[in-house]
Design a protein around this motif. Structure first.
Motif, PDB file in Angstrom:
ATOM      1  N   UNK A  37       0.860  -1.169   0.000  1.00 35.82           N
ATOM      2  CA  UNK A  37       0.000   0.000   0.000  1.00 35.82           C
ATOM      3  C   UNK A  37       0.902   1.226   0.000  1.00 35.82           C
ATOM      4  N   UNK A  38       0.329   2.359  -0.313  1.00 38.26           N
ATOM      5  CA  UNK A  38       1.095   3.598  -0.235  1.00 38.26           C
ATOM      6  C   UNK A  38       0.230   4.703   0.348  1.00 38.26           C
ATOM      7  N   UNK A  43      -3.542  12.036   2.961  1.00 42.14           N
ATOM      8  CA  UNK A  43      -4.445  11.221   2.161  1.00 42.14           C
ATOM      9  C   UNK A  43      -4.555   9.819   2.755  1.00 42.14           C
ATOM     10  N   UNK A  44      -5.583   9.092   2.322  1.00 40.63           N
ATOM     11  CA  UNK A  44      -5.773   7.736   2.812  1.00 40.63           C
ATOM     12  C   UNK A  44      -4.751   6.783   2.199  1.00 40.63           C
ATOM     13  N   UNK A  45      -4.440   5.752   2.957  1.00 38.42           N
ATOM     14  CA  UNK A  45      -3.574   4.715   2.445  1.00 38.42           C
ATOM     15  C   UNK A  45      -4.331   3.966   1.350  1.00 38.42           C
ATOM     16  N   UNK A  92       4.945   7.105   0.903  1.00 36.04           N
ATOM     17  CA  UNK A  92       5.493   6.078   1.772  1.00 36.04           C
ATOM     18  C   UNK A  92       4.807   4.769   1.414  1.00 36.04           C
ATOM     19  N   UNK A  93       5.599   3.770   1.127  1.00 35.98           N
ATOM     20  CA  UNK A  93       5.074   2.468   0.728  1.00 35.98           C
ATOM     21  C   UNK A  93       5.141   1.515   1.919  1.00 35.98           C
ATOM     22  N   UNK A  94       4.022   0.871   2.191  1.00 31.94           N
ATOM     23  CA  UNK A  94       3.904  -0.022   3.337  1.00 31.94           C
ATOM     24  C   UNK A  94       3.679  -1.456   2.870  1.00 31.94           C
ATOM     25  N   UNK A  95       4.431  -2.351   3.438  1.00 28.07           N
ATOM     26  CA  UNK A  95       4.185  -3.768   3.224  1.00 28.07           C
ATOM     27  C   UNK A  95       2.989  -4.178   4.085  1.00 28.07           C
ATOM     28  N   UNK A  96       2.166  -5.044   3.541  1.00 31.58           N
ATOM     29  CA  UNK A  96       0.964  -5.494   4.244  1.00 31.58           C
ATOM     30  C   UNK A  96       0.841  -7.009   4.117  1.00 31.58           C
ATOM     31  N   UNK A  97       0.375  -7.632   5.172  1.00 32.54           N
ATOM     32  CA  UNK A  97       0.041  -9.039   5.083  1.00 32.54           C
ATOM     33  C   UNK A  97      -1.264  -9.306   5.813  1.00 32.54           C
TER      34      UNK A  97
END
Length: 118
Positions: A37-38, A43-45, A92-97
């Motif tokens: 996700x970013x 703003x919203x992710x 900003x890029x977020x890893x998600x699981x």
């Protein structure tokens, strides 16, 4: 529980490429999907791309044809290859699981900055 550690990101000129990787540790056998996700400040992710354990992939329309997500289940690692980057990809890029342990539980990495200059 799962712990996510991201690497990659950085700064690049428009049209360039960057790659991200994210390694999961902990209850990795319960991972259903991994993805990215970013978020831009204020703003919203938003979803960039995700890949399910069975290999199914979802991309946001704004990255189709430019970004490629892949996954190594044995290494519990997800990758994001970003090509033809645009200034609007700066975020900003977020890893998600997503874990399946009776309930569905989201886990997030700490985030990594991607900056694309025009």
């Amino acid at each position: 529980q799962v712990h996510l550690v991201e690497s990659g990101g950085g700064s690049v000129a428009a049209g360039g490429s960057l790659s991200l990787s994210c390694v999961a540790s902990g209850s990795i056998a319960s991972i259903e999907s991994m993805g990215w996700y970013r978020q831009v400040l204020g703003k919203q992710r938003e979803l960039v791309a995700s890949i399910r354990y069975n290999g199914g992939i979802d991309y946001a329309d704004f990255v189709k044809g430019r970004f490629t997500i892949s996954r190594d289940n044995a290494k519990a690692t997800v990758y994001l290859q970003m090509n033809r980057l645009k200034p609007e990809d700066t975020a900003v890029y977020y890893c998600h699981t997503l874990l399946v342990q009776g309930l569905l539980t989201d886990y997030w990495g700490q985030g990594t900055q991607v900056t694309v200059s025009s």
